[in-house]
Write a protein that holds these residues in place. Sequence first.
Motif, PDB file in Angstrom:
ATOM      1  N   PHE A  83       3.986 -22.656   0.288  1.00  0.00           N
ATOM      2  CA  PHE A  83       2.743 -22.040  -0.186  1.00  0.00           C
ATOM      3  C   PHE A  83       1.597 -23.058  -0.149  1.00  0.00           C
ATOM      4  N   LYS A  84       1.864 -24.253  -0.665  1.00  0.00           N
ATOM      5  CA  LYS A  84       0.824 -25.274  -0.768  1.00  0.00           C
ATOM      6  C   LYS A  84       0.353 -25.738   0.599  1.00  0.00           C
ATOM      7  N   ASN A  85       1.276 -25.789   1.556  1.00  0.00           N
ATOM      8  CA  ASN A  85       0.943 -26.313   2.882  1.00  0.00           C
ATOM      9  C   ASN A  85       0.680 -25.222   3.914  1.00  0.00           C
ATOM     10  N   SER A  86       0.513 -23.976   3.411  1.00  0.00           N
ATOM     11  CA  SER A  86       0.297 -22.821   4.302  1.00  0.00           C
ATOM     12  C   SER A  86       1.406 -22.707   5.344  1.00  0.00           C
ATOM     13  N   HIS A  87       2.606 -23.067   4.942  1.00  0.00           N
ATOM     14  CA  HIS A  87       3.757 -22.995   5.840  1.00  0.00           C
ATOM     15  C   HIS A  87       4.399 -21.626   5.691  1.00  0.00           C
ATOM     16  N   ARG A  88       4.180 -20.754   6.678  1.00  0.00           N
ATOM     17  CA  ARG A  88       4.589 -19.356   6.548  1.00  0.00           C
ATOM     18  C   ARG A  88       6.090 -19.151   6.742  1.00  0.00           C
ATOM     19  N   ASP A  89       6.703 -19.953   7.588  1.00  0.00           N
ATOM     20  CA  ASP A  89       8.087 -19.673   7.959  1.00  0.00           C
ATOM     21  C   ASP A  89       9.067 -20.263   6.950  1.00  0.00           C
ATOM     22  N   ASN A  90       9.402 -19.463   5.955  1.00  0.00           N
ATOM     23  CA  ASN A  90      10.394 -19.866   4.948  1.00  0.00           C
ATOM     24  C   ASN A  90      11.722 -19.160   5.168  1.00  0.00           C
ATOM     25  N   ASP A  91      11.900 -18.513   6.327  1.00  0.00           N
ATOM     26  CA  ASP A  91      13.048 -17.641   6.521  1.00  0.00           C
ATOM     27  C   ASP A  91      14.390 -18.322   6.285  1.00  0.00           C
ATOM     28  N   ASP A  92      14.572 -19.554   6.794  1.00  0.00           N
ATOM     29  CA  ASP A  92      15.865 -20.237   6.622  1.00  0.00           C
ATOM     30  C   ASP A  92      16.135 -20.547   5.150  1.00  0.00           C
ATOM     31  N   VAL A  93      15.084 -20.937   4.429  1.00  0.00           N
ATOM     32  CA  VAL A  93      15.225 -21.246   3.007  1.00  0.00           C
ATOM     33  C   VAL A  93      15.555 -19.976   2.229  1.00  0.00           C
ATOM     34  N   ILE A  94      14.803 -18.918   2.497  1.00  0.00           N
ATOM     35  CA  ILE A  94      15.008 -17.652   1.790  1.00  0.00           C
ATOM     36  C   ILE A  94      16.376 -17.066   2.124  1.00  0.00           C
ATOM     37  N   ASP A  95      16.782 -17.184   3.383  1.00  0.00           N
ATOM     38  CA  ASP A  95      18.090 -16.663   3.784  1.00  0.00           C
ATOM     39  C   ASP A  95      19.215 -17.418   3.072  1.00  0.00           C
ATOM     40  N   ALA A  96      19.038 -18.714   2.867  1.00  0.00           N
ATOM     41  CA  ALA A  96      20.039 -19.509   2.141  1.00  0.00           C
ATOM     42  C   ALA A  96      20.200 -18.980   0.723  1.00  0.00           C
ATOM     43  N   LEU A  97      19.089 -18.627   0.089  1.00  0.00           N
ATOM     44  CA  LEU A  97      19.152 -18.069  -1.260  1.00  0.00           C
ATOM     45  C   LEU A  97      19.909 -16.744  -1.255  1.00  0.00           C
ATOM     46  N   GLY A  98      19.690 -15.954  -0.221  1.00  0.00           N
ATOM     47  CA  GLY A  98      20.412 -14.683  -0.110  1.00  0.00           C
ATOM     48  C   GLY A  98      21.897 -14.884   0.049  1.00  0.00           C
ATOM     49  N   ASN A  99      22.290 -15.917   0.801  1.00  0.00           N
ATOM     50  CA  ASN A  99      23.716 -16.203   0.980  1.00  0.00           C
ATOM     51  C   ASN A  99      24.354 -16.671  -0.328  1.00  0.00           C
ATOM     52  N   ILE A 100      23.589 -17.378  -1.137  1.00  0.00           N
ATOM     53  CA  ILE A 100      24.097 -17.805  -2.449  1.00  0.00           C
ATOM     54  C   ILE A 100      24.302 -16.588  -3.342  1.00  0.00           C
ATOM     55  N   GLY A 101      23.463 -15.561  -3.148  1.00  0.00           N
ATOM     56  CA  GLY A 101      23.657 -14.285  -3.845  1.00  0.00           C
ATOM     57  C   GLY A 101      23.170 -14.278  -5.275  1.00  0.00           C
ATOM     58  N   PRO A 102      23.810 -13.493  -6.151  1.00  0.00           N
ATOM     59  CA  PRO A 102      23.359 -13.368  -7.549  1.00  0.00           C
ATOM     60  C   PRO A 102      23.218 -14.702  -8.281  1.00  0.00           C
ATOM     61  N   ALA A 103      23.956 -15.709  -7.841  1.00  0.00           N
ATOM     62  CA  ALA A 103      23.859 -17.029  -8.473  1.00  0.00           C
ATOM     63  C   ALA A 103      22.481 -17.658  -8.246  1.00  0.00           C
ATOM     64  N   ALA A 104      21.711 -17.102  -7.303  1.00  0.00           N
ATOM     65  CA  ALA A 104      20.365 -17.622  -7.016  1.00  0.00           C
ATOM     66  C   ALA A 104      19.293 -16.852  -7.781  1.00  0.00           C
ATOM     67  N   LYS A 105      19.672 -16.257  -8.899  1.00  0.00           N
ATOM     68  CA  LYS A 105      18.752 -15.394  -9.653  1.00  0.00           C
ATOM     69  C   LYS A 105      17.473 -16.110 -10.090  1.00  0.00           C
ATOM     70  N   ASP A 106      17.521 -17.436 -10.278  1.00  0.00           N
ATOM     71  CA  ASP A 106      16.331 -18.170 -10.707  1.00  0.00           C
ATOM     72  C   ASP A 106      15.240 -18.165  -9.637  1.00  0.00           C
ATOM     73  N   ALA A 107      15.611 -17.787  -8.418  1.00  0.00           N
ATOM     74  CA  ALA A 107      14.638 -17.771  -7.320  1.00  0.00           C
ATOM     75  C   ALA A 107      13.853 -16.467  -7.254  1.00  0.00           C
TER      76      ALA A 107
END
Length: 219
Positions: A83-107
């Motif tokens: 967000f701070k660096n106007s970096h739009r492509d967060n897909d790999d980071v967001i996908d990692a959170l999805g793979n972690i699943g419900p345990a990533a609830k803080d995200a």
Amino acid sequence: MNIENRKDVVKRLQVVLKNEKNGAVKAWTANALGRLTGNYDKYCSVLLSIKNYRDDVSEALGDWREKAVGAVPFLISQIQSGFKNSHRDNDDVIDALGNIGPAAKDAVPILLKVLEKDNADITTIIILGRIHFSAKNVVPLLIKIIGNEKMHWHVRWEAALALGQFETEVMTALPLLKECRKKFRKLKLPTTLAIRQITGSLRKNNKPANLTEKSLALN
């Protein structure tokens, strides 16, 4: 792999990890060592120490699924940095959170910010469904996307599937899903799947009979 072979492989990989300069190779070596030793916390720390290989580190962490829960704060920080660096492509980071699943609830809060900034972010919609936490905050946004006829049908498709992941927490969305199922041919499959997922959970939890698949005219 027997115990002796496993020990030998671990020793060899530890040598690679110690001497390797390429961050991508280090990331996947640490990933393998975590799996082989079961010491995910130790090798999670190694992964988090690797600089300038964000995509490989994120993918390696996501590959551990719920075992990578200790990396959730780091993954959240990467989205915040984007967000701070106007970096739009967060897909790999967001996908990692999805793979972690419900345990990533803080995200969930940061993912909601991503989706509020861009309602058409399909990756974030899918991942919010996988995590399926904080229904009171997530569900209204998903309902808004599904009901927006100006939104691309593919985005609405994924929002319907994500909504279904919340099961009994989205009973109020059933009329909208039913309406979209009848009105939009391209949304027939995802809305049907979402309704069946929700009503199946309702029956399992002995919810009111007037919210069954039959009453929703699914057949």
